[in-house]
Design a protein around this motif. Sequence first.
Motif, PDB file in Angstrom:
ATOM      1  N   ASP A 260      -9.270  -0.977  13.459  1.00 47.39           N
ATOM      2  CA  ASP A 260      -7.920  -1.460  13.678  1.00 47.39           C
ATOM      3  C   ASP A 260      -6.746  -1.109  14.489  1.00 47.39           C
ATOM      4  OD1 ASP A 260      -8.475  -2.934  11.238  1.00 47.39           O
ATOM      5  OD2 ASP A 260      -7.961  -1.221   9.985  1.00 47.39           O
ATOM      6  N   VAL A 261      -7.864   0.263  15.436  1.00 48.26           N
ATOM      7  CA  VAL A 261      -6.231   0.822  16.601  1.00 48.26           C
ATOM      8  C   VAL A 261      -6.611  -0.479  17.096  1.00 48.26           C
ATOM      9  CG1 VAL A 261      -6.808   2.072  18.580  1.00 48.26           C
ATOM     10  CG2 VAL A 261      -6.724   2.903  15.813  1.00 48.26           C
ATOM     11  N   GLU A 262      -7.664  -1.259  17.762  1.00 49.74           N
ATOM     12  CA  GLU A 262      -7.936  -2.572  18.334  1.00 49.74           C
ATOM     13  C   GLU A 262      -7.755  -3.770  18.438  1.00 49.74           C
ATOM     14  OE1 GLU A 262     -11.182  -4.172  22.037  1.00 49.74           O
ATOM     15  OE2 GLU A 262     -11.276  -2.979  20.726  1.00 49.74           O
ATOM     16  N   ARG A 263      -7.095  -3.701  17.307  1.00 44.62           N
ATOM     17  CA  ARG A 263      -6.881  -5.031  16.101  1.00 44.62           C
ATOM     18  C   ARG A 263      -5.275  -5.255  16.129  1.00 44.62           C
ATOM     19  NH1 ARG A 263      -7.365  -4.905   9.235  1.00 44.62           N
ATOM     20  NH2 ARG A 263      -5.615  -6.898   9.425  1.00 44.62           N
ATOM     21  N   VAL A 264      -4.801  -3.246  15.882  1.00 48.06           N
ATOM     22  CA  VAL A 264      -3.202  -3.484  16.225  1.00 48.06           C
ATOM     23  C   VAL A 264      -3.164  -3.626  17.401  1.00 48.06           C
ATOM     24  CG1 VAL A 264      -1.098  -2.171  15.605  1.00 48.06           C
ATOM     25  CG2 VAL A 264      -3.325  -2.968  13.982  1.00 48.06           C
ATOM     26  N   LEU A 265      -3.441  -2.519  18.376  1.00 50.76           N
ATOM     27  CA  LEU A 265      -2.950  -2.353  19.529  1.00 50.76           C
ATOM     28  C   LEU A 265      -3.869  -3.400  20.823  1.00 50.76           C
ATOM     29  CD1 LEU A 265      -3.104   1.795  19.646  1.00 50.76           C
ATOM     30  CD2 LEU A 265      -0.542   0.145  18.680  1.00 50.76           C
ATOM     31  N   GLY A 266      -4.398  -3.924  20.768  1.00 47.43           N
ATOM     32  CA  GLY A 266      -5.023  -4.852  21.329  1.00 47.43           C
ATOM     33  C   GLY A 266      -5.875  -4.301  22.317  1.00 47.43           C
ATOM     34  N   ARG A 267      -6.447  -3.060  22.125  1.00 47.78           N
ATOM     35  CA  ARG A 267      -6.943  -2.312  23.327  1.00 47.78           C
ATOM     36  C   ARG A 267      -7.826  -0.478  22.112  1.00 47.78           C
ATOM     37  NH1 ARG A 267      -5.600   2.715  22.890  1.00 47.78           N
ATOM     38  NH2 ARG A 267      -3.623   3.916  22.161  1.00 47.78           N
ATOM     39  N   PRO A 268      -9.065  -0.533  22.917  1.00 44.34           N
ATOM     40  CA  PRO A 268      -9.865   0.262  22.568  1.00 44.34           C
ATOM     41  C   PRO A 268      -9.100   1.509  22.058  1.00 44.34           C
ATOM     42  CG  PRO A 268     -10.944  -0.715  23.957  1.00 44.34           C
ATOM     43  CD  PRO A 268     -10.121  -0.640  23.915  1.00 44.34           C
ATOM     44  N   ALA A 269      -9.742   2.343  20.770  1.00 47.13           N
ATOM     45  CA  ALA A 269      -9.078   3.834  20.564  1.00 47.13           C
ATOM     46  C   ALA A 269      -9.350   4.741  21.892  1.00 47.13           C
ATOM     47  CB  ALA A 269      -9.381   4.324  19.154  1.00 47.13           C
ATOM     48  N   ARG A 270      -8.355   5.831  21.704  1.00 47.76           N
ATOM     49  CA  ARG A 270      -9.427   6.609  23.128  1.00 47.76           C
ATOM     50  C   ARG A 270     -10.032   6.691  22.843  1.00 47.76           C
ATOM     51  NH1 ARG A 270      -3.669   6.330  22.265  1.00 47.76           N
ATOM     52  NH2 ARG A 270      -2.422   6.034  24.116  1.00 47.76           N
ATOM     53  N   PRO A 271     -10.799   7.468  24.077  1.00 53.72           N
ATOM     54  CA  PRO A 271     -12.429   7.966  23.443  1.00 53.72           C
ATOM     55  C   PRO A 271     -11.531   9.911  23.495  1.00 53.72           C
ATOM     56  CG  PRO A 271     -12.837   8.119  25.966  1.00 53.72           C
ATOM     57  CD  PRO A 271     -10.794   7.435  25.091  1.00 53.72           C
ATOM     58  N   LEU A 272     -12.883  10.893  22.427  1.00 56.31           N
ATOM     59  CA  LEU A 272     -13.173  11.924  22.401  1.00 56.31           C
ATOM     60  C   LEU A 272     -12.916  12.590  23.524  1.00 56.31           C
ATOM     61  CD1 LEU A 272     -12.654  14.066  20.930  1.00 56.31           C
ATOM     62  CD2 LEU A 272     -15.226  14.795  20.430  1.00 56.31           C
ATOM     63  N   SER A 273     -13.665  12.266  24.850  1.00 52.53           N
ATOM     64  CA  SER A 273     -13.514  13.370  26.106  1.00 52.53           C
ATOM     65  C   SER A 273     -12.004  12.814  26.517  1.00 52.53           C
ATOM     66  CB  SER A 273     -14.165  12.327  26.779  1.00 52.53           C
ATOM     67  OG  SER A 273     -14.056  10.899  27.246  1.00 52.53           O
ATOM     68  N   ARG A 274     -11.442  11.631  26.525  1.00 46.61           N
ATOM     69  CA  ARG A 274      -9.952  11.664  26.836  1.00 46.61           C
ATOM     70  C   ARG A 274      -8.567  12.786  25.557  1.00 46.61           C
ATOM     71  NH1 ARG A 274      -5.716   7.784  27.957  1.00 46.61           N
ATOM     72  NH2 ARG A 274      -3.995   8.772  28.188  1.00 46.61           N
ATOM     73  N   TRP A 275      -9.144  12.406  24.866  1.00 42.73           N
ATOM     74  CA  TRP A 275      -8.386  13.441  24.289  1.00 42.73           C
ATOM     75  C   TRP A 275      -8.266  14.655  24.341  1.00 42.73           C
ATOM     76  CZ3 TRP A 275      -9.940  18.384  21.293  1.00 42.73           C
ATOM     77  CH2 TRP A 275      -9.089  18.591  20.700  1.00 42.73           C
ATOM     78  N   ALA A 276      -9.764  15.153  24.583  1.00 43.59           N
ATOM     79  CA  ALA A 276      -9.701  16.122  25.215  1.00 43.59           C
ATOM     80  C   ALA A 276      -9.479  17.063  26.897  1.00 43.59           C
ATOM     81  CB  ALA A 276     -11.445  17.278  25.644  1.00 43.59           C
ATOM     82  N   SER A 277      -9.179  15.913  27.798  1.00 46.94           N
ATOM     83  CA  SER A 277      -8.654  15.808  29.184  1.00 46.94           C
ATOM     84  C   SER A 277      -6.742  16.255  28.629  1.00 46.94           C
ATOM     85  CB  SER A 277      -8.656  14.616  29.720  1.00 46.94           C
ATOM     86  OG  SER A 277      -8.427  14.632  30.310  1.00 46.94           O
ATOM     87  N   ASP A 278      -6.484  15.287  27.246  1.00 51.32           N
ATOM     88  CA  ASP A 278      -5.122  15.127  27.281  1.00 51.32           C
ATOM     89  C   ASP A 278      -4.918  17.478  26.602  1.00 51.32           C
ATOM     90  OD1 ASP A 278      -4.206  12.974  28.111  1.00 51.32           O
ATOM     91  OD2 ASP A 278      -4.525  11.956  26.024  1.00 51.32           O
ATOM     92  N   HIS A 279      -5.737  18.038  26.326  1.00 53.53           N
ATOM     93  CA  HIS A 279      -5.871  19.319  26.095  1.00 53.53           C
ATOM     94  C   HIS A 279      -6.110  19.812  26.489  1.00 53.53           C
ATOM     95  CE1 HIS A 279      -3.804  17.678  21.825  1.00 53.53           C
ATOM     96  NE2 HIS A 279      -3.866  17.066  21.923  1.00 53.53           N
ATOM     97  N   THR A 280      -6.281  19.624  27.478  1.00 52.14           N
ATOM     98  CA  THR A 280      -6.798  20.642  28.780  1.00 52.14           C
ATOM     99  C   THR A 280      -6.080  22.484  28.477  1.00 52.14           C
ATOM    100  OG1 THR A 280      -7.373  19.139  30.654  1.00 52.14           O
ATOM    101  CG2 THR A 280      -7.687  20.811  30.899  1.00 52.14           C
ATOM    102  N   ALA A 281      -4.875  22.445  28.525  1.00 50.83           N
ATOM    103  CA  ALA A 281      -4.117  23.827  28.108  1.00 50.83           C
ATOM    104  C   ALA A 281      -4.315  23.959  27.284  1.00 50.83           C
ATOM    105  CB  ALA A 281      -2.738  23.305  28.469  1.00 50.83           C
ATOM    106  N   ASP A 282      -4.751  23.602  26.122  1.00 52.09           N
ATOM    107  CA  ASP A 282      -4.693  24.506  24.390  1.00 52.09           C
ATOM    108  C   ASP A 282      -6.173  24.359  24.729  1.00 52.09           C
ATOM    109  OD1 ASP A 282      -2.317  23.492  23.426  1.00 52.09           O
ATOM    110  OD2 ASP A 282      -3.262  21.401  23.109  1.00 52.09           O
ATOM    111  N   LEU A 283      -6.870  23.760  25.272  1.00 48.63           N
ATOM    112  CA  LEU A 283      -8.739  24.223  25.411  1.00 48.63           C
ATOM    113  C   LEU A 283      -9.262  25.600  27.023  1.00 48.63           C
ATOM    114  CD1 LEU A 283      -9.906  21.294  24.489  1.00 48.63           C
ATOM    115  CD2 LEU A 283      -9.842  23.338  22.835  1.00 48.63           C
ATOM    116  N   SER A 284      -8.406  25.788  27.142  1.00 47.12           N
ATOM    117  CA  SER A 284      -8.726  26.901  28.978  1.00 47.12           C
ATOM    118  C   SER A 284      -7.630  27.931  28.508  1.00 47.12           C
ATOM    119  CB  SER A 284      -8.199  26.190  29.839  1.00 47.12           C
ATOM    120  OG  SER A 284      -8.124  24.158  29.716  1.00 47.12           O
TER     121      SER A 284
END
Length: 284
Positions: A260-284
């Motif tokens: 459904d994410v790709e169905r609505v947005l026309g692109r795949p959902a972000r992978p977990l690695s991307r989520w971690a990268s976006d939260h580097t400050a929270d996990l460092s």
Amino acid sequence: MRILVTGATGAVGRIVVDRLLAAGHQVRALTRNPSAAALPRAAEVVAGDLTDASAFSAAFEGADRTYYLPGVLDADLATKQAAAFVTQAARAGVTRVVDMTSAAVTIRRPGSFEMLCDVERVIEGSGLEWTHVRPGEFAMNKLDMWGESIRTEGVVRSAFPDALGVPIHEADIADVIVAALLEDGHAGNAYTLSGPLAQTHREQAAAVGEGLGRPLRFEPLTYGQARAAYIMAGFPMDIAEYILGYQAEYAEEPPEVSPDVERVLGRPARPLSRWASDHTADLS
């Protein structure tokens, strides 16, 4: 267009506010404590509590559409709250409501799904255009479960190393909500949201390490060790058991990847690695 956003200070709601403002719309953010909201200056922040219909009725004035996040977990109160909300919305001339419930509704998980089904039925009977957004496991939950050990030891521990999960980035949830608010063609749909890939806890730990740019060690735990670790981290006993129950269920009945994410947005959902990268400050 003016859009009323509830849950505006939460992980998803804040992104919804940012996305709507960036798209050039007026945002009215409903929060119990405007002075602590820390939302963008362009947002109109108003005081209100979803448990008190008289306190939030004025927030609908001039609004065209709204995002609704149920604010209570009690079944009777949740239904009454939803009914009051959509009644006030319709009375004020709001035409569209997008709500966020849970994937528990889709898979009919005993317990929470009955309450959320009732909330959805109330919204469907409101006469407004409606769209249900049903996310599964939030990747954000990793901050509470794994964050401390990642920051201090570079390790992830789990009682169910081979249990599969499909955690979703909160930004993908927000993007689907915004699409349903702004675009035509979503009315009457229910979107179940997941990440793009089913991964075991071992694989999820590796993905988080990839996103952080450093390898993480993985250590399996017994059920009792995991429960004790959650309690020591500040989780109440019943919440620790609740989390482990989900993990045990996923080990035997793995959640599915939703399109459904790709169905609505026309692109795949972000992978977990991307989520971690976006939260580097929270996990460092």
